[in-house]
Design an enzyme around this catalytic site. Structure first.
Site, PDB file in Angstrom:
ATOM      1  N   HIS A 145      40.626  36.348  36.985  1.00  0.00           N
ATOM      2  CA  HIS A 145      40.099  37.556  36.362  1.00  0.00           C
ATOM      3  C   HIS A 145      41.195  38.600  36.311  1.00  0.00           C
ATOM      4  CE1 HIS A 145      35.918  36.402  36.136  1.00  0.00           C
ATOM      5  NE2 HIS A 145      36.004  35.908  37.356  1.00  0.00           N
ATOM      6  N   CYS A 187      41.345  37.796  31.092  1.00  0.00           N
ATOM      7  CA  CYS A 187      41.039  38.870  30.157  1.00  0.00           C
ATOM      8  C   CYS A 187      42.253  39.781  30.058  1.00  0.00           C
ATOM      9  CB  CYS A 187      39.859  39.708  30.676  1.00  0.00           C
ATOM     10  SG  CYS A 187      38.406  38.732  30.995  1.00  0.00           S
TER      11      CYS A 187
END
Lengths: 346, 562
Positions: free
Chosen positions: A155, A197
């Site tokens: 992440h 991301c």
């Protein structure tokens, strides 16, 4: 007249063939590297981040299949999905629904596992500043002729990547680590792939030469996961790595696919996010860089032309028969599999 | 009214004393307790190494034998000449080569030695006469009429540090000493390039410091093939037996290593430490299928498929877990009975005589065919003793290449003596020592300067005493190494350069130097402001109030005076 054109065609074909052979010979030494290393890191833990471990293991599997041995791969997995209590199919990690491809396989060597995957250990591996008791398998022993592949997944956000849900590595730290590697000439060329991301923010700050970077999404975009599996109950892989794996399955050790094809993996229609890449710091033209320069391990080979004429006779050690006249039997013993005393007393 | 006055005064005193304590005691205390410990580093000396000026000096002795100089020239001959060559590699690195050439005439014993029938005998007897220190060179000049060297050979390079040079035909009659020296100079330069170092060797050794544009293919290949300088190497000999059912292989590796390999490694001891292992792997196949060639009636592996042989085997080789030294793998593969004999073909489809190939910075593989040892009616498994002399001959040749002993063909007219029993001539060792010293010095200087730069840039890194000690000792060793190179003492220069590189690597790779203490300035403010601001605001405001009150009072006093 027709005979003349036929001869002309034949000679031009032969010429092209010769040039091809010379090209192959030239290409052998065009990349300038003699060995390959891979550092594959999965930074997130917990069962619902199954897809990150599957991402890393699928890249690990491709890299091994294309020839890089375990001794040259540093695999860091922050959590154990294959033997997780919630895994309905223990000892497997699947990459595709319908459980088509088990990327865990039966020959996985994880070098840093669980809580050993921290920002500090990652930076220590990259820069080489490990305590002297670290065994060989946990070190990145690259030299100035090594091509290194670094794959990060987890992440992330704008300018950082989250490790273990408790700490972060920033893009500046990563760029500084690569600069430290360059100062000590710990790589010849480096390919950096990140699947998180806003992944493109992580390669914005690079400033060392010979770096090529690929990211799954631009700043401000999220990288999406591919598909859930109802049997396992979680998303199995991220989109970018899924299509990357598909692309790599077509590559074999002798293939001549170049990096420009790798840049085209997972266009926006499939990935929803826009993958990005950065090649301005790379000295060679990406069109001439083979995918196997980083993902595989194609050795350069030279024929040994001469040999030394050795004339001295081997002196055999005489064995005295034992006092009672029987032949002495040589006693063999296993060598220490892990030379603990040597490692500890370093 | 008095009480408010007292109160106000008390308030002012309180504010002033708090401010005093905070400024006089608090701020220095905070400063001392939050500063990072940084031991002193010899930064100025490190900065000097950013621009490297290396002077390499070689001692050459040129000995004239009888017939090369006339008697009156002989009186003038004992003399010394110094030649300098300067090269600028890039803006930070400059090289200077100094050749100190001493001319003298031959002694009677040397004349006797040169009267031997062949050049190799002459060489041997010359060695018996004197021992040359490492880094130096002796060239014996023989007249053109001498029969020591054959017709087309001008120079014979011996096994130790001597060379025999024959005068050219044009130097026969009526020439002066200056003409003779001018004639000899380019030839001696060529010998020096071959036996000591050439500019390309030294610039290749500086590759850590200077990223040069790649020259011709030969240079790239040479620099890629040899291992970089390291304090130690691990050598592993592996016997691969894919077919234990047919072949029971015996190789006396311990004695072979002791007889053939150990002398070479002992000779290379000044350069690095070596540790040797050996192992036998059963059922280890090559990764490629050899093709049967009817014209040769043997199985063949062509050059293109060799690159894929190594990877499947490497996974099974293993290495010593306790050391991080580079590993050289030497594999001996005995083909299985179904695929015997197996020959390696080069790019021109010719069978390779040594039946072996090597991979840069990895090691070598040799294929040993045993099909002629037993006939088709033999009882399997067959006991086979491997001829270790043949095997070690190939492995030693590969070892030499991988360690950087140049194998370039000598220039025309030169004949090089075959390798001595150790497999390494003294001048080859000297060449290696020159390039290793320069490489070590270059690497150590770059390490030290980049470490100093890193520590300078990141003010938060703690510099412990041991790091400062290592850095200081690296700097001293570097200065000594450069000085010894200037003086021409190659052995000491190599030793100091090794110490320098060990100390600098230990300092650079110290685990405590992790720059995780990277706090950008805005994060620093974010930490300190919630702590100090609530405390400082009342103090500041009260100080301002005191100041404005004092100003007010002074204005009133001024007004009263007026």
């Amino acid at each position: 007249m027709t005979l003349f054109t036929l001869l002309f065609l034949l000679s031009s074909c032969l010429l092209v063939y010769c040039i091809n052979i010379e090209d192959n010979v030239g290409q052998f030494f065009s990349s300038g590297h003699t060995n390959n290393w891979a550092v594959l890191v999965c930074t997130s833990r917990f069962w619902f981040n199954y897809r990150h471990v599957a991402n890393t293991l699928s890249v690990y599997r491709s890299v091994k299949r294309l020839g890089i041995p375990d001794s040259h791969i540093v695999l860091m997995l922050a959590d154990d999905m294959a033997c997780n209590h919630r895994n309905p199919k223990p000892a497997t990690v699947f990459s595709h629904k319908n459980m088509e491809l088990n990327v865990y396989g039966d020959d996985v060597e994880v070098d840093y596992r669980g809580y050993e995957v921290t920002v500090e250990n990652f930076l220590r591996v990259l820069t080489g500043r490990l305590p002297p008791s670290t065994p060989r398998s946990k070190r990145l022993l690259s030299d100035d002729r090594s091509n290194i592949l670094i794959y990060l997944t987890g992440h992330g956000g704008n300018g950082f990547l989250k490790f273990q849900d408790s700490e972060e590595i920033s893009n500046v730290e990563l760029a500084d680590a690569f600069e430290q590697m360059w100062q000590k000439r710990r790589y010849n060329e480096l390919l950096f792939i990140i699947d998180t991301c806003q992944g493109a923010s992580m390669y914005e700050r690079f400033y060392s030469p010979n770096l090529m970077a690929l990211a799954s999404s631009q700043v401000g975009e999220d990288s999406l996961s591919h598909q859930p599996d109802v049997g396992i109950g979680v998303h199995l892989m991220d989109r970018y790595t899924f299509y990357l794996l598909e692309f790599l399955e077509d590559i074999h050790p002798a293939s001549k696919t170049c990096m420009n094809d790798l840049f085209k993996v997972c266009p926006k229609s499939q990935c929803v996010s826009t993958p990005g890449h950065r090649t301005d710091l790379f000295l060679r033209d990406p069109g001439s860089v083979l995918v196997t320069d980083f993902f595989g391990s194609v050795r350069k080979v030279e024929i040994t032309m001469d040999s030394i004429n050795l004339t001295s006779v081997v002196s055999h050690r005489k064995e005295e028969p034992a006092a009672n006249g029987e032949l002495q039997k040589e006693v063999y013993s296993y060598s220490d599999q892990l030379p603990v005393s040597e490692i500890i007393h370093q | 009214m008095a009480t408010t006055e007292v109160e106000r005064r008390r308030g002012q005193l309180a504010a002033l004393s708090i401010a005093a304590v905070v400024i006089i005691v608090g701020v220095p205390l905070w400063w001392r307790t939050t500063e990072t410990y940084r031991a002193w580093l010899p930064v100025s000396q490190i900065k000097e190494f950013a621009t490297l000026q290396l002077l390499l000096s070689v001692d050459v002795e040129v000995v004239f034998s009888r017939g090369t100089v006339s008697p009156e020239q002989q009186k003038k001959v004992p003399m010394t000449q110094t030649q300098d060559e300067e090269h600028r590699v890039d803006e930070n690195t400059a090289l200077k080569y100094r050749y100190e050439i001493r001319y003298r005439t031959a002694t009677i014993m040397e004349e006797d030695a040169l009267k031997q029938p062949t050049a190799s005998d002459a060489d041997l007897s010359l060695h018996a006469l004197s021992e040359n220190p490492c880094g130096s060179l002796v060239v014996y000049v023989i007249p053109e009429s001498s029969s020591l060297l054959s017709e087309d050979v001008d120079v014979y390079i011996g096994q130790k540090r001597t060379a025999i040079l024959r005068l050219g035909a044009q130097m026969r009659v009526g020439r002066t000493l200056e003409q003779l020296l001018a004639h000899l100079e380019p030839r001696i330069k060529k010998i020096l390039h071959m036996m000591s170092f050439s500019h390309t060797d030294i610039t290749a050794a500086l590759s850590d410091r200077v990223r040069l544009a790649p020259g011709n293919r030969e240079n790239i290949v040479d620099s890629m093939r040899a291992f970089k300088s390291s304090p130690g190497y691990e050598i592993t000999f592996s016997l691969l037996n894919p077919d234990p059912k047919s072949h029971r292989l015996h190789w006396d590796i311990e004695s072979a290593v002791e007889t053939y390999v150990q002398p070479l490694l002992t000779k290379l001891a000044p350069i690095a430490n070596f540790s040797i292992d050996s192992q036998t792997l059963y059922y280890a196949m090559l990764g490629v299928n050899p093709r049967f060639d009817i014209s040769r009636s043997s199985y063949t592996l062509n050059a293109e498929s060799l690159a894929h042989v190594i990877n499947p085997v490497e996974a099974r080789l293993g290495s010593n877990a306790a050391s991080s030294n580079p590993v050289l793998n030497f594999l001996l593969y005995v083909p299985d009975a179904l695929h015997s004999p197996l020959h390696i073909l080069d790019r021109k489809k010719q069978a390779v005589h040594s039946n072996a190939f090597h991979s840069p910075r990895w090691g070598g593989i040799m294929v040993y065919n045993v099909n002629d040892v037993y006939g088709p009616e033999a009882v399997l498994p067959v006991d086979i003793n491997i001829n270790m002399a043949k095997v070690m001959g190939v492995f030693l040749a590969q070892l030499r290449l991988l360690l950087g002993v140049q194998s370039s063909s000598p220039p025309p007219g030169f004949v090089v003596a075959s390798c001595s029993s150790t497999g390494l001539a003294d001048w080859e060792l000297d060449r290696l020592m020159w390039s290793r010293s320069v490489e070590n010095v270059a690497t150590a200087t770059t390490t030290i300067t980049s470490l100093a730069q890193l520590l300078d840039q990141i003010g938060n890194i703690v510099i412990n005493d041991n790091i400062a000690e290592q850095v200081s000792s690296a700097v001293t060793s570097l200065q000594l190494a450069v000085a010894e190179l200037e003086a021409g003492n190659l052995g000491f220069a190599l030793q100091y350069s090794k110490e320098a590189i060990l100390a600098s690597e230990r300092a650079f790779f110290d685990p405590s130097l992790l720059h995780l203490l990277y706090f950008p300035d805005d994060q620093k403010f974010a930490i300190y402001i919630p702590l100090f601001l609530p405390m400082c605001v009342p103090i500041l405001l009260s100080l301002i109030k005191i100041a404005s009150d004092a100003r007010q009072k002074r204005r009133e006093k001024q007004a009263k005076k007026d």
